[in-house]
Motif scaffolding. Structure first.
Motif, PDB file in Angstrom:
ATOM      1  N   VAL A 124     -25.720   7.116 -25.884  1.00 53.99           N
ATOM      2  CA  VAL A 124     -24.435   6.847 -26.273  1.00 53.99           C
ATOM      3  C   VAL A 124     -24.126   5.345 -26.106  1.00 53.99           C
ATOM      4  O   VAL A 124     -23.697   4.887 -25.013  1.00 53.99           O
ATOM      5  CB  VAL A 124     -23.271   7.769 -25.764  1.00 53.99           C
ATOM      6  N   THR A 125     -24.372   4.633 -27.379  1.00 49.31           N
ATOM      7  CA  THR A 125     -24.126   3.222 -27.277  1.00 49.31           C
ATOM      8  C   THR A 125     -23.604   2.749 -28.597  1.00 49.31           C
ATOM      9  O   THR A 125     -23.092   3.294 -29.444  1.00 49.31           O
ATOM     10  CB  THR A 125     -25.375   2.551 -26.933  1.00 49.31           C
ATOM     11  N   GLY A 126     -23.558   1.396 -28.814  1.00 55.08           N
ATOM     12  CA  GLY A 126     -23.120   0.866 -29.967  1.00 55.08           C
ATOM     13  C   GLY A 126     -23.444  -0.788 -30.189  1.00 55.08           C
ATOM     14  O   GLY A 126     -24.107  -1.054 -29.393  1.00 55.08           O
ATOM     15  N   ALA A 127     -22.897  -1.216 -31.126  1.00 50.80           N
ATOM     16  CA  ALA A 127     -23.183  -2.563 -31.489  1.00 50.80           C
ATOM     17  C   ALA A 127     -21.859  -3.182 -32.222  1.00 50.80           C
ATOM     18  O   ALA A 127     -20.852  -2.722 -32.764  1.00 50.80           O
ATOM     19  CB  ALA A 127     -24.279  -2.926 -32.580  1.00 50.80           C
ATOM     20  N   GLU A 137     -26.668  -5.668 -36.166  1.00 56.82           N
ATOM     21  CA  GLU A 137     -27.015  -5.523 -34.863  1.00 56.82           C
ATOM     22  C   GLU A 137     -27.222  -3.890 -34.440  1.00 56.82           C
ATOM     23  O   GLU A 137     -28.399  -3.941 -33.641  1.00 56.82           O
ATOM     24  CB  GLU A 137     -25.919  -6.008 -33.780  1.00 56.82           C
ATOM     25  N   ALA A 138     -26.604  -3.143 -34.949  1.00 54.00           N
ATOM     26  CA  ALA A 138     -26.577  -1.872 -34.943  1.00 54.00           C
ATOM     27  C   ALA A 138     -28.170  -0.997 -35.612  1.00 54.00           C
ATOM     28  O   ALA A 138     -28.939  -0.474 -34.872  1.00 54.00           O
ATOM     29  CB  ALA A 138     -25.490  -0.771 -35.654  1.00 54.00           C
ATOM     30  N   GLU A 139     -28.578  -1.780 -36.531  1.00 51.87           N
ATOM     31  CA  GLU A 139     -29.579  -1.535 -37.098  1.00 51.87           C
ATOM     32  C   GLU A 139     -30.818  -2.010 -36.183  1.00 51.87           C
ATOM     33  O   GLU A 139     -31.982  -1.234 -36.273  1.00 51.87           O
ATOM     34  CB  GLU A 139     -29.803  -2.172 -38.460  1.00 51.87           C
ATOM     35  N   LYS A 140     -30.711  -3.066 -35.784  1.00 56.28           N
ATOM     36  CA  LYS A 140     -31.760  -3.592 -34.831  1.00 56.28           C
ATOM     37  C   LYS A 140     -31.872  -2.831 -33.415  1.00 56.28           C
ATOM     38  O   LYS A 140     -32.889  -2.639 -32.884  1.00 56.28           O
ATOM     39  CB  LYS A 140     -31.547  -5.186 -34.528  1.00 56.28           C
ATOM     40  N   LEU A 141     -30.612  -2.405 -32.773  1.00 57.64           N
ATOM     41  CA  LEU A 141     -30.769  -1.532 -31.640  1.00 57.64           C
ATOM     42  C   LEU A 141     -31.459  -0.330 -32.124  1.00 57.64           C
ATOM     43  O   LEU A 141     -32.192   0.376 -31.165  1.00 57.64           O
ATOM     44  CB  LEU A 141     -29.422  -1.396 -31.249  1.00 57.64           C
ATOM     45  N   LYS A 142     -31.175   0.466 -33.164  1.00 58.47           N
ATOM     46  CA  LYS A 142     -31.758   1.687 -33.811  1.00 58.47           C
ATOM     47  C   LYS A 142     -33.334   1.481 -33.776  1.00 58.47           C
ATOM     48  O   LYS A 142     -34.037   2.272 -33.369  1.00 58.47           O
ATOM     49  CB  LYS A 142     -31.287   2.008 -35.225  1.00 58.47           C
ATOM     50  N   THR A 143     -33.623   0.235 -34.585  1.00 61.18           N
ATOM     51  CA  THR A 143     -35.064   0.046 -34.691  1.00 61.18           C
ATOM     52  C   THR A 143     -35.640   0.187 -33.160  1.00 61.18           C
ATOM     53  O   THR A 143     -36.908   0.548 -32.946  1.00 61.18           O
ATOM     54  CB  THR A 143     -35.459  -0.919 -35.491  1.00 61.18           C
ATOM     55  N   GLU A 144     -35.280  -0.815 -32.290  1.00 64.24           N
ATOM     56  CA  GLU A 144     -35.706  -1.237 -31.102  1.00 64.24           C
ATOM     57  C   GLU A 144     -35.899  -0.056 -30.358  1.00 64.24           C
ATOM     58  O   GLU A 144     -36.772   0.344 -29.641  1.00 64.24           O
ATOM     59  CB  GLU A 144     -34.879  -2.120 -30.244  1.00 64.24           C
ATOM     60  N   LEU A 145     -34.711   1.094 -30.140  1.00 63.16           N
ATOM     61  CA  LEU A 145     -34.786   2.284 -29.618  1.00 63.16           C
ATOM     62  C   LEU A 145     -35.921   3.226 -29.931  1.00 63.16           C
ATOM     63  O   LEU A 145     -36.857   3.772 -29.224  1.00 63.16           O
ATOM     64  CB  LEU A 145     -33.541   2.929 -29.731  1.00 63.16           C
ATOM     65  N   ILE A 146     -36.017   3.330 -31.260  1.00 63.85           N
ATOM     66  CA  ILE A 146     -37.022   4.058 -31.782  1.00 63.85           C
ATOM     67  C   ILE A 146     -38.309   3.534 -31.482  1.00 63.85           C
ATOM     68  O   ILE A 146     -39.157   4.286 -30.885  1.00 63.85           O
ATOM     69  CB  ILE A 146     -37.011   4.095 -33.466  1.00 63.85           C
TER      70      ILE A 146
END
Length: 262
Positions: free
Chosen positions: A233-236, A241-250
């Motif tokens: 449960v997070t965010g940006a 930045e959210a797209e980058k975070l999602k890609t990094e998590l995956i």
């Protein structure tokens, strides 16, 4: 305040220069004086679990983790419980026969276990068998049926697997802290890790960050500070930045054999 003259009742007049400290300085002094250092006692069992994990965890060619179970020092070996496990299984079969529409999904679920190599068929079972039953979750958006393994079932020695294992140190973040920090993000991100408990023998997300996290700083912070068991449960601050975070998590989780969903 400027110069102030203070008259002493028995002495001559003395002039004192009183300097008004800044508010920041006063607050700093207040917290430094009021701060109490609390030393948390170290649990020897938690230390043992940490050392046990470091010594026994490993990764296969796909990146998946495995680690041996942290049995308590000096605990007895597992007893015989085959008859208990078989009784539990037969009761489960009877219940599924009485509930139309449940037997086929249960069989399909176990077939998926085998296809994904999360379990193997054995011809000579050991003296200790972990009993299980199934739970149907009609309101779940992803998994309608779950298999629950009963580690609390007693064996012939009157003890259980759970009683022989050490729980280890608390690794979960405080849920209230996660929810509060979640509210400050402009863009929210929520996901859970698909079949997390079947990917590993113990939770190893912190170790994954240690091993692979240098390339994924945003994802590493989310896993360390904004995850609770298998939920993230997070965010940006922005969509970019959210797209980058999602890609990094995956990408980071895939290196440990994990898959995000929802």
């Amino acid at each position: 305040m400027g110069n102030t003259s203070i008259e002493h009742p028995t002495t001559s007049s003395v002039s004192l220069l009183v300097v008004n400290p800044s508010l920041d300085s006063l607050l700093r002094q207040f917290w430094e004086q009021k701060e109490i250092e609390i030393s948390k006692p170290v649990n020897p069992d938690d230390v043992f679990c940490e050392e046990h994990f470091l010594q026994t965890h490993s990764r296969d060619a796909s990146g998946r983790y495995s680690v041996s179970l942290p049995f308590k020092k000096g605990c007895t070996s597992l007893g015989v419980n085959r008859h208990i496990a078989m009784k539990s299984f037969f009761n489960l079969e009877k219940r599924l026969h009485k509930q139309p529409g449940t037997e086929a999904p249960y069989q399909a679920f176990l077939t998926e276990y085998e296809d994904l190599r999360h379990m193997n068929v054995i011809t000579k079972p050991s003296s200790y068998i972990l009993p299980h039953h199934c739970v149907f979750e009609q309101t779940s958006s992803s998994t309608k049926i779950r298999v629950v393994f009963n580690g609390s079932a007693l064996d012939s020695k009157g003890s259980s697997l759970n009683e022989r294992l050490l729980p280890g140190p608390k690794l979960q973040n405080d849920l209230s802290d996660i929810l509060i920090s979640f509210r400050v993000h402009e863009v929210a991100i929520c996901a859970d890790i698909r079949m997390m408990y079947r990917q590993i023998m113990l939770r190893v997300l912190h170790q994954l960050v240690t091993d692979e996290g240098a390339q994924y700083p945003l994802a590493s912070n989310a896993l360390i500070a904004h995850s609770y068991v298998d939920d993230i449960v997070t965010g940006a601050a922005s969509m970019k930045e959210a797209e980058k975070l999602k890609t990094e998590l995956i990408n980071l989780l895939s290196k440990g054999g994990f898959e995000l969903r929802k």
